[in-house]
Motif scaffolding. Sequence first.
Motif, mmCIF file in Angstrom:
data_model
loop_
_atom_site.group_PDB
_atom_site.id
_atom_site.type_symbol
_atom_site.label_atom_id
_atom_site.label_comp_id
_atom_site.label_asym_id
_atom_site.label_seq_id
_atom_site.Cartn_x
_atom_site.Cartn_y
_atom_site.Cartn_z
ATOM 1 N N ILE A 1 0.600 -1.071 0.092
ATOM 2 C CA ILE A 1 -0.073 0.011 -0.084
ATOM 3 C C ILE A 1 0.804 1.388 0.070
ATOM 4 O O ILE A 1 2.073 1.292 0.798
ATOM 5 C CB ILE A 1 -0.933 0.177 1.145
ATOM 6 N N GLY A 2 0.444 2.302 -0.733
ATOM 7 C CA GLY A 2 1.153 3.580 -0.901
ATOM 8 C C GLY A 2 0.274 4.639 -0.303
ATOM 9 O O GLY A 2 -0.988 4.509 -0.756
ATOM 10 N N CYS A 3 0.761 5.662 0.087
ATOM 11 C CA CYS A 3 0.067 6.739 0.472
ATOM 12 C C CYS A 3 0.928 8.165 0.264
ATOM 13 O O CYS A 3 2.089 8.127 0.668
ATOM 14 C CB CYS A 3 -0.238 6.687 2.168
ATOM 15 N N VAL A 4 0.025 8.962 -0.166
ATOM 16 C CA VAL A 4 0.605 10.437 -0.167
ATOM 17 C C VAL A 4 -0.028 11.190 0.424
ATOM 18 O O VAL A 4 -1.150 11.408 0.442
ATOM 19 C CB VAL A 4 0.731 10.945 -1.763
ATOM 20 N N SER B 1 4.584 13.903 1.358
ATOM 21 C CA SER B 1 5.390 12.881 1.486
ATOM 22 C C SER B 1 4.776 11.503 1.305
ATOM 23 O O SER B 1 3.644 11.646 1.153
ATOM 24 C CB SER B 1 5.852 12.720 3.055
ATOM 25 N N PHE B 2 5.628 10.616 1.092
ATOM 26 C CA PHE B 2 5.093 9.271 0.322
ATOM 27 C C PHE B 2 5.511 8.189 1.474
ATOM 28 O O PHE B 2 6.736 8.136 1.937
ATOM 29 C CB PHE B 2 6.041 9.127 -1.060
ATOM 30 N N ALA B 3 4.614 7.385 1.665
ATOM 31 C CA ALA B 3 4.860 6.207 2.540
ATOM 32 C C ALA B 3 4.311 4.837 1.876
ATOM 33 O O ALA B 3 3.443 4.945 1.344
ATOM 34 C CB ALA B 3 4.051 6.171 3.905
ATOM 35 N N LEU B 4 5.309 3.897 2.107
ATOM 36 C CA LEU B 4 4.962 2.701 1.277
ATOM 37 C C LEU B 4 4.789 1.580 2.281
ATOM 38 O O LEU B 4 5.897 1.459 3.361
ATOM 39 C CB LEU B 4 6.237 2.271 0.345
ATOM 40 N N THR B 5 3.929 0.608 2.471
ATOM 41 C CA THR B 5 3.891 -0.382 3.553
ATOM 42 C C THR B 5 3.769 -1.509 3.031
ATOM 43 O O THR B 5 3.032 -1.919 1.954
ATOM 44 C CB THR B 5 2.606 -0.001 4.493
ATOM 45 N N TYR C 1 6.508 -3.683 7.202
ATOM 46 C CA TYR C 1 7.314 -2.692 7.029
ATOM 47 C C TYR C 1 6.834 -1.491 6.502
ATOM 48 O O TYR C 1 6.540 -1.600 5.525
ATOM 49 C CB TYR C 1 8.541 -3.224 6.394
ATOM 50 N N ARG C 2 7.023 0.024 7.024
ATOM 51 C CA ARG C 2 6.461 0.999 6.445
ATOM 52 C C ARG C 2 7.794 1.751 6.413
ATOM 53 O O ARG C 2 8.486 2.300 6.950
ATOM 54 C CB ARG C 2 5.699 1.657 7.532
ATOM 55 N N LEU C 3 7.832 2.267 4.869
ATOM 56 C CA LEU C 3 8.985 3.079 4.646
ATOM 57 C C LEU C 3 8.525 4.680 4.240
ATOM 58 O O LEU C 3 7.177 4.470 3.791
ATOM 59 C CB LEU C 3 9.760 2.745 3.212
ATOM 60 N N TRP C 4 9.219 5.604 4.676
ATOM 61 C CA TRP C 4 8.715 7.048 4.707
ATOM 62 C C TRP C 4 9.506 7.726 3.814
ATOM 63 O O TRP C 4 10.982 7.529 4.056
ATOM 64 C CB TRP C 4 8.536 7.622 5.892
ATOM 65 N N PHE C 5 9.039 8.686 2.909
ATOM 66 C CA PHE C 5 10.151 9.562 1.892
ATOM 67 C C PHE C 5 9.559 10.763 2.035
ATOM 68 O O PHE C 5 8.458 10.890 1.902
ATOM 69 C CB PHE C 5 9.987 8.937 0.683
ATOM 70 N N PRO C 6 10.640 11.986 2.476
ATOM 71 C CA PRO C 6 9.903 13.281 2.301
ATOM 72 C C PRO C 6 9.234 13.758 1.136
ATOM 73 O O PRO C 6 8.466 14.690 1.160
ATOM 74 C CB PRO C 6 11.083 14.115 2.814
ATOM 75 N N LEU C 7 9.608 13.077 -0.037
ATOM 76 C CA LEU C 7 9.171 13.533 -1.480
ATOM 77 C C LEU C 7 9.002 12.050 -2.056
ATOM 78 O O LEU C 7 9.651 11.198 -1.745
ATOM 79 C CB LEU C 7 10.169 14.341 -2.245
ATOM 80 N N PRO C 8 7.847 12.066 -3.015
ATOM 81 C CA PRO C 8 8.023 10.771 -3.673
ATOM 82 C C PRO C 8 9.331 10.257 -4.288
ATOM 83 O O PRO C 8 9.906 11.025 -5.104
ATOM 84 C CB PRO C 8 6.836 10.981 -4.647
ATOM 85 N N PRO C 9 9.671 9.070 -4.222
ATOM 86 C CA PRO C 9 11.031 8.648 -4.491
ATOM 87 C C PRO C 9 11.176 8.350 -5.779
ATOM 88 O O PRO C 9 9.914 7.917 -6.721
ATOM 89 C CB PRO C 9 11.262 7.502 -3.723
ATOM 90 N N ARG C 10 12.058 8.379 -6.641
ATOM 91 C CA ARG C 10 12.478 7.805 -7.898
ATOM 92 C C ARG C 10 12.363 6.202 -7.696
ATOM 93 O O ARG C 10 12.521 5.918 -6.710
ATOM 94 C CB ARG C 10 13.699 8.267 -8.431
#
Length: 274
Positions: free
Chosen positions: A194-197, A203-207, A216-225
């Motif tokens: 699941i992805g959330c903006v 910011s972008f989070a991927l679970t 596992y929940r990954l967080w990025f300050p901006l949508p990643p490449r």
Amino acid sequence: MDLNTVVEVRDGRRPGPWRPGDGWLGGGTYLFSEPQPHLRRLIDLSRMGWTPLQRLPDGSLEIAATCTITQLSRRARAMDDPAAPLFEQCCRSFLASFKIWNLATVGGNLCNALPAGPMISLSAALDGSCLLIAQDGSTRRVHVADFVTGAGRKILAEGELLRSVTLPARALASRTAFRQVSLYGLGRSGALVIGCVDPVDGSFALTVTAATVRPYRLWFPLPPRARELHAALARTVPDDAWFDDIHGLPAWRRHMAFRLAEEIRRELEEGTPS
């Protein structure tokens, strides 16, 4: 299945000391599905009277541990939050009959701590927090992503109770993308991503769940490449964290998680306002 070691069922509304062999009874869909030889007494939560779902003053959504999948699904259909479709998508990941939906609870799904638990996927992706109550009445809050520590393992102490899960208003306002895959058409989830903006700062989070032994929940300050997302996934999820059972080998689960993560990244990137 009869639990022939259980000699007593106590109403959860009647306080009493916790003792060895006690267990909490919510919907019971897992509890009565296989032998539980360690249990001697069940503490029934079905008549606690907790409101299944309620909006809090700050706009967050509190989901009682005893809320059934049917109640969650029905309420979500009436919600106008941007993340509302995610509720039904996760409910449908149960691939269970209406009889299970009417009894299985959100709390039970979290406390079973199975990798493919879709309520774990939903609440972890939306940055949910668990309210835990100890036997002495003290409480603590733990993020769902930290509540499950492994396949079938969680941080509950002896006699501790999961009271509710709260999803913050900001997460409910997120744009989301959902992907799930199974080895079979009606099989258990082999990978659920699941992805959330974030609606405020972008910011972008991927679970990642189901493919791994814990969320596992990954967080990025901006949508990643694409390369950044791939590297972060490889760095965050250890090699021994990819789940291994008859529903999928670790290598396949890892491959699918990376593939679905990239699909989600592209979907949410394309939906970003210019």
